[in-house]
Design a protein around this motif. Sequence first.
Motif, mmCIF file in Angstrom:
data_model
loop_
_atom_site.group_PDB
_atom_site.id
_atom_site.type_symbol
_atom_site.label_atom_id
_atom_site.label_comp_id
_atom_site.label_asym_id
_atom_site.label_seq_id
_atom_site.Cartn_x
_atom_site.Cartn_y
_atom_site.Cartn_z
ATOM 1 N N ASN A 223 -24.219 21.987 -26.586
ATOM 2 C CA ASN A 223 -22.908 22.502 -26.985
ATOM 3 C C ASN A 223 -22.359 23.465 -25.943
ATOM 4 O OD1 ASN A 223 -22.805 21.101 -29.387
ATOM 5 N ND2 ASN A 223 -23.475 22.806 -30.651
ATOM 6 N N LEU A 224 -23.213 24.358 -25.466
ATOM 7 C CA LEU A 224 -22.761 25.370 -24.518
ATOM 8 C C LEU A 224 -22.429 24.746 -23.167
ATOM 9 C CD1 LEU A 224 -25.181 28.282 -25.438
ATOM 10 C CD2 LEU A 224 -22.857 27.848 -26.239
ATOM 11 N N ALA A 225 -23.207 23.757 -22.741
ATOM 12 C CA ALA A 225 -22.898 23.068 -21.486
ATOM 13 C C ALA A 225 -21.545 22.367 -21.577
ATOM 14 C CB ALA A 225 -23.996 22.061 -21.153
ATOM 15 N N ALA A 226 -21.252 21.757 -22.716
ATOM 16 C CA ALA A 226 -19.965 21.089 -22.889
ATOM 17 C C ALA A 226 -18.814 22.082 -22.809
ATOM 18 C CB ALA A 226 -19.929 20.343 -24.225
ATOM 19 N N LEU A 227 -18.985 23.236 -23.440
ATOM 20 C CA LEU A 227 -17.942 24.255 -23.400
ATOM 21 C C LEU A 227 -17.702 24.719 -21.968
ATOM 22 C CD1 LEU A 227 -16.059 26.033 -25.116
ATOM 23 C CD2 LEU A 227 -17.925 27.695 -25.258
ATOM 24 N N ALA A 228 -18.774 24.925 -21.208
ATOM 25 C CA ALA A 228 -18.628 25.372 -19.827
ATOM 26 C C ALA A 228 -17.965 24.300 -18.970
ATOM 27 C CB ALA A 228 -20.002 25.738 -19.258
ATOM 28 N N GLU A 229 -18.335 23.035 -19.145
ATOM 29 C CA GLU A 229 -17.704 21.965 -18.363
ATOM 30 C C GLU A 229 -16.226 21.842 -18.708
ATOM 31 O OE1 GLU A 229 -18.676 20.115 -15.890
ATOM 32 O OE2 GLU A 229 -20.794 20.649 -15.821
ATOM 33 N N TYR A 230 -15.894 22.060 -19.972
ATOM 34 C CA TYR A 230 -14.491 21.985 -20.372
ATOM 35 C C TYR A 230 -13.676 23.092 -19.696
ATOM 36 C CZ TYR A 230 -10.284 22.033 -23.223
ATOM 37 O OH TYR A 230 -8.973 22.016 -23.640
ATOM 38 N N ARG A 231 -14.228 24.283 -19.619
ATOM 39 C CA ARG A 231 -13.470 25.421 -19.091
ATOM 40 C C ARG A 231 -13.510 25.522 -17.574
ATOM 41 N NH1 ARG A 231 -14.998 30.327 -23.349
ATOM 42 N NH2 ARG A 231 -13.917 29.433 -25.170
ATOM 43 N N HIS A 232 -14.638 25.129 -16.977
ATOM 44 C CA HIS A 232 -14.814 25.393 -15.548
ATOM 45 C C HIS A 232 -15.236 24.181 -14.731
ATOM 46 C CE1 HIS A 232 -14.557 29.664 -16.527
ATOM 47 N NE2 HIS A 232 -15.525 29.509 -17.416
ATOM 48 N N GLY A 233 -15.471 23.037 -15.339
ATOM 49 C CA GLY A 233 -16.058 21.929 -14.611
ATOM 50 C C GLY A 233 -15.338 20.613 -14.779
ATOM 51 N N ALA A 234 -16.124 19.553 -14.951
ATOM 52 C CA ALA A 234 -15.593 18.197 -14.961
ATOM 53 C C ALA A 234 -14.782 17.873 -16.198
ATOM 54 C CB ALA A 234 -16.752 17.196 -14.847
ATOM 55 N N GLY A 235 -14.805 18.740 -17.197
ATOM 56 C CA GLY A 235 -14.065 18.479 -18.432
ATOM 57 C C GLY A 235 -12.682 19.081 -18.479
ATOM 58 N N ARG A 236 -12.279 19.787 -17.414
ATOM 59 C CA ARG A 236 -10.956 20.415 -17.431
ATOM 60 C C ARG A 236 -9.864 19.354 -17.562
ATOM 61 N NH1 ARG A 236 -11.845 24.631 -12.502
ATOM 62 N NH2 ARG A 236 -12.956 22.799 -11.731
ATOM 63 N N GLY A 237 -8.953 19.605 -18.483
ATOM 64 C CA GLY A 237 -7.840 18.686 -18.692
ATOM 65 C C GLY A 237 -8.093 17.622 -19.736
ATOM 66 N N ALA A 238 -9.340 17.479 -20.202
ATOM 67 C CA ALA A 238 -9.631 16.481 -21.236
ATOM 68 C C ALA A 238 -9.206 17.020 -22.600
ATOM 69 C CB ALA A 238 -11.112 16.146 -21.255
ATOM 70 N N ARG A 239 -8.836 16.125 -23.490
ATOM 71 C CA ARG A 239 -8.534 16.522 -24.869
ATOM 72 C C ARG A 239 -9.747 16.321 -25.755
ATOM 73 N NH1 ARG A 239 -4.301 14.205 -28.168
ATOM 74 N NH2 ARG A 239 -4.921 15.981 -29.442
ATOM 75 N N HIS A 240 -10.410 15.180 -25.630
ATOM 76 C CA HIS A 240 -11.607 14.888 -26.399
ATOM 77 C C HIS A 240 -12.733 14.640 -25.404
ATOM 78 C CE1 HIS A 240 -9.332 13.454 -30.265
ATOM 79 N NE2 HIS A 240 -8.982 14.650 -29.859
ATOM 80 N N GLY A 264 -19.477 20.531 -36.596
ATOM 81 C CA GLY A 264 -19.762 20.077 -37.948
ATOM 82 C C GLY A 264 -19.715 21.198 -38.961
ATOM 83 N N SER A 265 -20.210 20.916 -40.162
ATOM 84 C CA SER A 265 -20.112 21.886 -41.251
ATOM 85 C C SER A 265 -21.066 23.051 -41.093
ATOM 86 C CB SER A 265 -20.392 21.183 -42.589
ATOM 87 O OG SER A 265 -21.712 20.652 -42.603
ATOM 88 N N ALA A 266 -22.148 22.871 -40.309
ATOM 89 C CA ALA A 266 -23.138 23.944 -40.186
ATOM 90 C C ALA A 266 -23.666 24.093 -38.770
ATOM 91 C CB ALA A 266 -24.302 23.683 -41.145
ATOM 92 N N GLY A 267 -22.901 23.601 -37.780
ATOM 93 C CA GLY A 267 -23.332 23.725 -36.397
ATOM 94 C C GLY A 267 -24.264 22.627 -35.922
ATOM 95 N N LEU A 268 -24.428 21.550 -36.686
ATOM 96 C CA LEU A 268 -25.464 20.563 -36.401
ATOM 97 C C LEU A 268 -24.917 19.208 -35.975
ATOM 98 C CD1 LEU A 268 -27.743 21.381 -39.470
ATOM 99 C CD2 LEU A 268 -27.835 22.361 -37.168
ATOM 100 N N ALA A 269 -23.633 19.125 -35.648
ATOM 101 C CA ALA A 269 -23.036 17.838 -35.294
ATOM 102 C C ALA A 269 -23.478 17.371 -33.909
ATOM 103 C CB ALA A 269 -21.514 17.943 -35.345
ATOM 104 N N LEU A 270 -23.267 16.090 -33.648
ATOM 105 C CA LEU A 270 -23.455 15.455 -32.335
ATOM 106 C C LEU A 270 -24.903 15.492 -31.838
ATOM 107 C CD1 LEU A 270 -21.307 13.999 -30.549
ATOM 108 C CD2 LEU A 270 -20.389 15.364 -32.415
ATOM 109 N N GLU A 271 -25.851 15.259 -32.749
ATOM 110 C CA GLU A 271 -27.237 15.082 -32.305
ATOM 111 C C GLU A 271 -27.407 13.634 -31.835
ATOM 112 O OE1 GLU A 271 -30.095 16.920 -31.835
ATOM 113 O OE2 GLU A 271 -28.655 18.569 -31.915
ATOM 114 N N VAL A 272 -26.750 13.309 -30.715
ATOM 115 C CA VAL A 272 -26.750 11.928 -30.230
ATOM 116 C C VAL A 272 -28.129 11.494 -29.762
ATOM 117 C CG1 VAL A 272 -24.329 12.085 -29.565
ATOM 118 C CG2 VAL A 272 -26.102 12.605 -27.887
#
Length: 424
Positions: A223-240, A264-272
């Motif tokens: 989760n934290l890696a995704a947030l960092a990529e969204y703000r500072h990395g390869a995820g900038r400009g993406a919506r989803h 998710g409802s309790a922080g447990l979503a996306l256990e891919v």
Amino acid sequence: MQLSPSSPRPRSGADPDAPRDAHRRAAPDRGRTLLGPALSLIHTGQTPTRSALTRALDVTRATAGAVTAELEALGLITVDSRPAGGGRGRPSHRLAIDPHGPVVVAGQIHADQLSVTLAGLGGLLEPPVHLPLPAATDPVRMLRAVAQAGAELARSTERRCLAASLALPNPVTEPDGTALAALHFAWPSGTPVADLYDVEVGRADHGPAALRPLPTFVGNDANLAALAEYRHGAGRGARHLLLVTSGHSGVGGALVIDGHLHTGSAGLALEVGHLTVDPQGRPCVCGNRGCLNSETDPDALFAAAGLTPEPGRPLLDQARELCWAAATDERARAAVEHVIDRLGLGLAGVANILNPDRVVLSGLHLDLLEAAPDRLRAVVAERCLWGRSGRVPIVGADLAHGALAGAAELGWGPYLADPQSVPV
């Protein structure tokens, strides 16, 4: 821990540009409520000049000037009055993160080591320190080890330390911060990691420049890696944005929607990682077989190659070397293709459900992508309904230490929301 904002310092004076810019946001308090949005824009690199900040906030030049002056007074940014660029029009002041400003401690627990660093605003990390796991891997000793390592870094700097945050390789519930299914270390389900980490950070000596008590935060590493990529990395400009990663062991995933983590409802979503990609595949620590977790991590790559990793060396480093060897070694190439085919199946299944506009791969999955980009994209295109029309862009992560950068984002969160809570 909850942070409380400091009392506002009153300012007076009317905005001289108000009549001319009446369509813009009124700011009788000289933009005090805009401090958080302004700092977030500068933090993510979206507004490198004061004129860009003025446009982004849709305020007057005077209000933007007051906002940047306040952030500068808080020791968070620098305002360079030398003109930026050589174009026509009024030159604009340059805005940057203050390199001498405060920091947060960011830590990460991997399956086979610990990492800690200091992080300023702007996604800027100091070189991480990597340490072996303690001999005993029960939660208290593990959290104590990473807390003490972070405290040692905090004592080594004169910069003010404002928080300590930690990325964990297991699901973390919200809002209570307990660890569920901490399979790497066999921690009891429901271990109160947030409370335990807070205690260990409180016991450690972070030096005279650290805030006391030091606020603490914990979160899932993917989760934290995704947030960092969204703000500072390869995820900038993406919506989803969908991030899928494999670090030292196992597989994690996360989804960022319009700038917000979907947990998710309790922080447990996306256990891919526990999506089945081969019903007859390798056993997974969760008790099933053929999970993405057990089919596409470093152990799986070595198993596919029929090789045994060297003891005493980080497994992720060795798996990356095996990926690089695929260019010249037939056994390595066959193993890479085997793992890529299963990764592609997993990505296709998740993309069919989530319809992301960008997929970011990090950790070992980034190396797999670079080793055979056409093969991975072809598998996703063949197996994913949206992939057939080219609507699933797959890119590699930009950040070398995404989870650490994301842990830093967690620590900076309250101060980005309320810069006035930063002690002066």
